[in-house]
Design an enzyme around this catalytic site. Structure first.
Site, short mmCIF file in Angstrom:
data_model
loop_
_atom_site.label_atom_id
_atom_site.label_comp_id
_atom_site.label_asym_id
_atom_site.label_seq_id
_atom_site.Cartn_x
_atom_site.Cartn_y
_atom_site.Cartn_z
N HIS A 1 125.30 29.81 89.17
CA HIS A 1 124.07 29.05 88.93
C HIS A 1 124.27 27.56 89.16
CE1 HIS A 1 122.36 32.54 86.31
NE2 HIS A 1 121.99 32.64 87.57
N HIS B 1 119.60 37.55 97.83
CA HIS B 1 120.63 36.51 97.90
C HIS B 1 121.33 36.51 99.25
CE1 HIS B 1 120.58 34.94 93.80
NE2 HIS B 1 120.44 36.17 93.36
#
Length: 419
Positions: free
Chosen positions: A261, A391
């Protein structure tokens, strides 16, 4: 921080090299091939796939809203690029989001459904963020339902989730909008920031960008800076950091810190800096800091790959290697190479793709291995199969375009040209 932020001395970025660009496009095509037809559930929505590309639950599977919305987003990208059949996937997904995930009685969108209706009727900020992204991407691709869904999800986020006193969204409600108290999370707000930017790009309505800047200010400028760019994940209702937070669902709320993140925010905050007219000087510095800390603390110096989580002493906790932090690292390095070029960023970009090529791309079955154990062998402890294109697809395509906006915006502005 000891990092080289000067002009890159390496002869040429990989993203400028025709061979590397062709290689990235081939990987994107492989992902489209793996997911496009095997994922479609004729009863609505999409299957999660096992490692060979077969449905994990062929009979009445549970469908999560984030997975449905991500498929819409990714195949809207495919449609903008000119992928045959991609528009049909977008249409299939939009119908499922609107008619099956949407709560026709109370408003908002159910977290999980199956053929018979809601399985988990909660209203999650994470899931609603992806509905906004799907609606914005579908609008970019010209889907006829996009405007209606965009208006609906925007209203839900504004009237139900947004907390103006904090400048971010609440995490969770029950089906009837009773608040679920005690927790605020950066993950849902991070993905909402991505979606808000996409909505701003396609509508030019400033309120989307204002909210994205507000979230970034809270989570990155204030909270991540306080932790020397070790981005914190979990907070109480007043956005006070909870370092001891634990939740059994380590897929969505892992304990400790999550370097993936930090990398994701490094890209997003640079994109936000560009969209906002480059007026916030703290954003490029934050992007460099987040990326540097992820490479310094999160990268496994012995075996490669990013540890899934660290504790607050910077010791690796969950040591498995997941595909998505690598994806976010490659995309962040591309953005940094364009806006803060350095040998460090270019070498990191090459290092990440080298690991992906060797360990993550499944050349036997197709798709990517989404989890590796400590010996770098394919494993399925957090993720049961190959359930997600989002992703990996973005990691392959983002470096093919200028680092000035979301993929849908950049593809549209370039008319889909990859050169």
């Amino acid at each position: 921080m000891e990092q080289n932020n000067g002009s890159a001395s390496l002869a040429r970025h990989w993203t400028d090299r025709p061979y590397h660009r062709r290689w990235l496009l081939e990987q994107a095509n492989g992902l489209f091939d793996f997911f496009q037809f095997s994922s479609v559930n004729p009863n609505g929505g999409f299957y999660d796939l096992d490692r060979s590309g077969r449905p994990l639950q062929p009979d009445n599977p549970v469908r999560g809203i984030h997975a449905s919305a991500r498929m819409v987003h990714c195949f809207a990208i495919g449609d903008l690029l000119g992928l045959p059949g991609a528009a049909d996937i977008v249409d299939h997904g939009m119908d499922f989001l609107w008619n099956r995930h949407r709560d026709h009685d109370n408003g908002g969108y159910f977290w999980q459904v199956d053929d018979n209706g809601p399985v988990d009727a909660s209203k999650q900020g994470y899931g609603h963020a992806f509905v906004l992204l799907a609606a914005a991407s579908a609008k970019c691709a010209g889907h006829p339902l996009a405007d209606q869904m965009l208006a609906d999800i925007t209203d839900v986020l504004e009237t139900r989730f947004w907390e103006a006193e904090h400048g971010a969204i609440a995490e969770e409600f029950s089906a009837d909008w009773t608040p679920v108290p005690g927790y605020r999370g950066q993950n849902s707000n991070m993905h909402l920031t991505e979606a808000l930017m996409a909505a701003f790009e396609i509508t030019r309505e400033r309120h989307y960008l204002d909210k994205a800047e507000s979230i970034a200010d809270l989570i990155v400028r204030r909270r991540a800076t306080e932790c020397t760019y070790r981005l914190p994940e979990h907070f109480d209702e007043q956005w006070v950091l909870d370092k001891d937070y634990y939740h059994p669902n380590e897929m969505f709320r892992p304990a400790g810190t999550t370097p993936g993140h930090w990398l994701e925010w490094a890209r997003l905050v640079l994109q936000l800096w560009v969209l906002g007219g480059k007026k916030h000087d703290w954003m490029p510095e934050a992007a460099r800091g987040l990326f540097f800390q992820a490479m310094k603390l999160g990268w496994d110096k012995e075996r490669g790959g990013f540890f899934y989580t660290l504790d607050w002493s910077n010791v690796p906790d969950k040591k498995m290697k997941l595909w998505w932090p690598l994806c976010e690292g490659a995309a962040a390095a591309h953005f940094l190479n364009q806006h803060a070029p350095s040998d460090f960023h270019e070498k990191s970009y090459r290092q990440i793709w080298g690991f992906v090529s060797r360990y993550c791309i499944d050349r036997e079955n197709g798709g990517w291995n989404e989890e590796l154990n400590e010996e770098l062998e394919p494993a399925n402890t957090l993720f049961p199969g190959k359930g997600d294109i989002y992703h990996a697809l973005q990691a392959c395509l983002i470096p093919l375009f200028p680092a000035n906006g979301s993929l849908t915006k950049m593809i549209t502005e370039s008319s889909g040209r990859l050169a």
